[in-house]
Design an enzyme around this catalytic site. Structure first.
Site, mmCIF file in Angstrom:
data_model
loop_
_atom_site.group_PDB
_atom_site.id
_atom_site.type_symbol
_atom_site.label_atom_id
_atom_site.label_comp_id
_atom_site.label_asym_id
_atom_site.label_seq_id
_atom_site.Cartn_x
_atom_site.Cartn_y
_atom_site.Cartn_z
ATOM 1 N N ARG A 51 35.786 18.589 30.863
ATOM 2 C CA ARG A 51 34.547 17.319 30.628
ATOM 3 C C ARG A 51 34.528 17.451 29.005
ATOM 4 N NH1 ARG A 51 30.722 17.942 35.252
ATOM 5 N NH2 ARG A 51 29.940 19.965 33.900
ATOM 6 N N LYS A 148 42.346 30.379 44.515
ATOM 7 C CA LYS A 148 41.338 31.091 45.381
ATOM 8 C C LYS A 148 40.041 30.790 44.978
ATOM 9 C CE LYS A 148 40.216 35.364 46.088
ATOM 10 N NZ LYS A 148 39.580 36.113 44.846
ATOM 11 N N LYS A 182 52.376 40.172 41.090
ATOM 12 C CA LYS A 182 52.330 41.276 40.721
ATOM 13 C C LYS A 182 53.698 41.772 40.794
ATOM 14 C CE LYS A 182 47.514 42.580 40.903
ATOM 15 N NZ LYS A 182 46.972 42.793 39.503
ATOM 16 N N ASP A 235 36.555 38.056 49.288
ATOM 17 C CA ASP A 235 37.162 37.963 47.986
ATOM 18 C C ASP A 235 38.538 38.650 47.981
ATOM 19 O OD1 ASP A 235 36.754 37.717 45.143
ATOM 20 O OD2 ASP A 235 36.464 39.728 44.816
ATOM 21 N N HIS A 240 44.108 38.910 49.083
ATOM 22 C CA HIS A 240 45.207 40.134 48.408
ATOM 23 C C HIS A 240 45.538 41.310 49.487
ATOM 24 C CE1 HIS A 240 43.737 38.123 45.061
ATOM 25 N NE2 HIS A 240 42.886 38.641 44.731
ATOM 26 N N LYS A 331 34.443 47.763 44.810
ATOM 27 C CA LYS A 331 34.171 47.836 43.370
ATOM 28 C C LYS A 331 33.340 49.057 42.955
ATOM 29 C CE LYS A 331 34.748 43.069 42.971
ATOM 30 N NZ LYS A 331 35.766 42.725 42.387
HETATM 31 C C1 BG6 Z 1 40.239 38.634 42.332
HETATM 32 C C2 BG6 Z 1 38.904 38.878 42.850
HETATM 33 O O1 BG6 Z 1 40.999 37.621 43.114
HETATM 34 O O2 BG6 Z 1 40.951 39.650 42.124
HETATM 35 C C3 BG6 Z 1 37.923 39.726 41.720
HETATM 36 O O3 BG6 Z 1 38.098 37.776 42.941
HETATM 37 C C4 BG6 Z 1 38.949 41.216 41.656
HETATM 38 O O4 BG6 Z 1 36.686 40.180 42.572
HETATM 39 C C5 BG6 Z 1 40.420 40.544 41.125
HETATM 40 O O5 BG6 Z 1 38.362 41.995 40.771
HETATM 41 C C6 BG6 Z 1 41.295 41.857 41.166
HETATM 42 O O6 BG6 Z 1 42.471 41.668 40.371
HETATM 43 P P1 BG6 Z 1 43.478 42.600 39.688
HETATM 44 O O7 BG6 Z 1 44.392 41.878 39.317
HETATM 45 O O8 BG6 Z 1 42.472 43.125 38.491
HETATM 46 O O9 BG6 Z 1 43.602 43.838 40.578
#
Ligand code: BG6
Length: 484
Positions: A51, A148, A182, A235, A240, A331
């Protein structure tokens, strides 16, 4: 190691949300690194779209700052940065209105690959898709990339898929799960299907259990609004961790081809049993070590959102019947570490008699840090004293095994964006996969919400709540340590 970088075809990549956080942290620095490595053709163009009323020069200054902040010094050569910036353009675009669309449509070359990266909230996906279509830039060379979270539950994921399907074919839609980009995640497939050694043992007869751990040291500070509505389940697990589980558990696809791989992953998701309440632990980090707790980080007075989750999962099929998969992610844990551990059963009979504290073979695939693999094997302890057995690691870090160039592994985003340009969807989630993942996740979330389950408090810098350790202890197993 010989460098095998092959430039991709000419392309126009439009980054919607081009001034946003993801663009600055990952997408633009990643593209610069591909340019630096010689993979970007001279005719490539990257068009920031957002924007803000910026011109090309203003946007280039922003991109330069992003490179300076997020690219390692060794790759920040001023002439290279200047040359990269020549590829950059900017158009101010209103996703919900008409502003800027004519200019954007005039810039995009219909006869070369043009990809639109939706680095914006999902509420804008429909608006963007509609306008791309209306302005005649959704031709056969067009691809869209979406980030995502792909939905918040099954219903919203279905709605998003339906919206995108109105304007694009599934072969044009690239749903990113950056874990699939990865290096070691792809190596998982190479190790499983490129060697004869592991596959015969890769089943319930020989594997006692599998652990998948994605531990982070960061908290949720700065993303509290998003995170508090998601929690670790939405999340991290729904995407993942489930993707990792699929790659570990799936049957060999007949070819390394996008739909063959994704068909096999989908079968795994569909074979997942519901998780019993007793097999699930949710946690929330408290304050400590001079750091704020979850509530403060997330800006909430009260919240039942989990920042940690551990669970026991069963894949109900012939190969995996009765072999549990333990998943955990959280976390503010002790270390940043992502790994998959395949823990094999003990030999059926010990010819050496009982030996105390024997631990069997474990294959550990390290995703980060220090990508590599480690196979724990039993040998005789050297020296006199009879046949005493010890376990030693056969350790391989890619950097040690393949030389320093191998340590310079492209970031997941770099790889995935180049795959979009190449038109390779293997590492992207298909619509039915995402829906199946939500179909498994939704009842789990509904069940703990219905029970009024509250996450257990855990101290920062550890391995999550005590109950997570219990999940394995009660079955005579233990988690691998969370340490670097
Ligand atoms: C993201 C999540 O998809 O992946 C985050 O939203 C997370 O919460 C992150 O911290 C982790 O990714 P990586 O590559 O640092 O392991």
């Amino acid at each position: 190691m010989v460098s095998r970088i092959i430039p991709v075809d000419p392309f126009d990549l439009v980054v919607f949300g081009g001034t946003g956080d993801l663009a600055q942290r990952k997408i633009l620095p990643g593209l610069y690194r591909r340019f630096w490595a010689g993979q970007m053709p001279a005719e490539a163009r990257i068009i920031g779209a957002a924007r803000s009323e910026l011109d090309d020069a203003g946007y280039r200054a922003m991109v330069r700052a992003a490179i300076e902040e997020h690219v390692a010094p060794a790759k920040r050569e001023p002439e290279q940065i200047d040359a990269f910036l020549e590829h950059i353009r900017y158009v101010a675009v209103d996703a919900r209105g008409e502003g800027g669309w004519k200019e954007l449509a005039a810039l995009v070359r219909p006869d070369v690959i043009h990809a639109f990266y939706f680095s914006v909230g999902p509420s804008l996906f429909g608006d963007l898709a509609e306008r791309i279509h209306a302005h005649g830039i959704a031709g056969p060379h067009c691809r869209i990339v979406v980030e995502k979270p792909f939905g918040h539950d099954l219903a919203s994921a279905k709605a998003l898929n339906a919206t995108l399907a109105q304007h694009f074919d599934e072969t044009q839609i690239y749903r990113i799960d950056h874990y699939l980009g990865k290096e070691t995640v792809q190596n998982l497939m190479a190790v499983r299907f490129g060697n004869i050694l592991f596959e015969p043992l890769w089943n319930a007869q020989y594997v006692d259990h599998i652990q998948i751990t994605v531990a982070e040291t960061v908290g949720v500070g700065g993303r509290g609004d998003y995170y508090d509505k998601s929690g670790a389940m939405r999340d991290m697990v729904q995407n993942h961790l489930m993707q990792l589980l699929c790659l570990i558990a799936m049957e060999p696809p007949h070819r390394f081809d996008p739909d063959a791989v994704r068909d096999e992953k989908l079968k795994v998701i569909r074979a997942l049993d519901p998780v019993e309440p007793a097999d699930l632990v949710r946690g929330q980090y408290g304050p400590g070590d001079g750091l704020a707790g979850y509530l403060e980080d997330a800006g909430q007075d009260e919240s039942d959102t989990e920042s940690f989750i551990a669970m026991k999962v069963h894949v109900s099929n012939w190969r995996w019947k009765n072999t549990p998969f333990y998943l955990r992610t959280g976390k503010r844990l002790r270390a940043r570490k992502s790994e998959i551990a395949v823990v094999f059963k003990d030999p059926p009979h010990s010819i050496f008699g009982e030996q105390e504290d024997r631990r069997g073979n474990v294959l550990v695939i390290r995703l980060q840090p220090n990508e590599g693999m480690n196979l724990r094997v039993t040998i005789k302890e050297p020296g006199p004293g009879g046949m005493r057995l010890v376990e030693v690691p056969l350790d391989m870090s890619f950097a040690d095994a393949l030389g320093p160039e191998a340590a310079d592994i492209p970031d997941a985003y770099e790889r995935l964006i180049m795959d979009v340009i190449r038109g390779n969807q293997t590492l992207f989630m298909r619509g039915d996969e995402v829906e199946a993942a939500w179909a498994w996740t939704d009842p789990l979330i509904a069940s703990w919400t219905g029970r009024g389950d509250r996450p257990k408090r855990y101290d920062p810098g550890g391995a999550g709540p005590e109950e997570s350790a219990m999940l394995l202890h009660r079955e005579g197993r233990r988690w691998r340590e969370i340490k670097e």
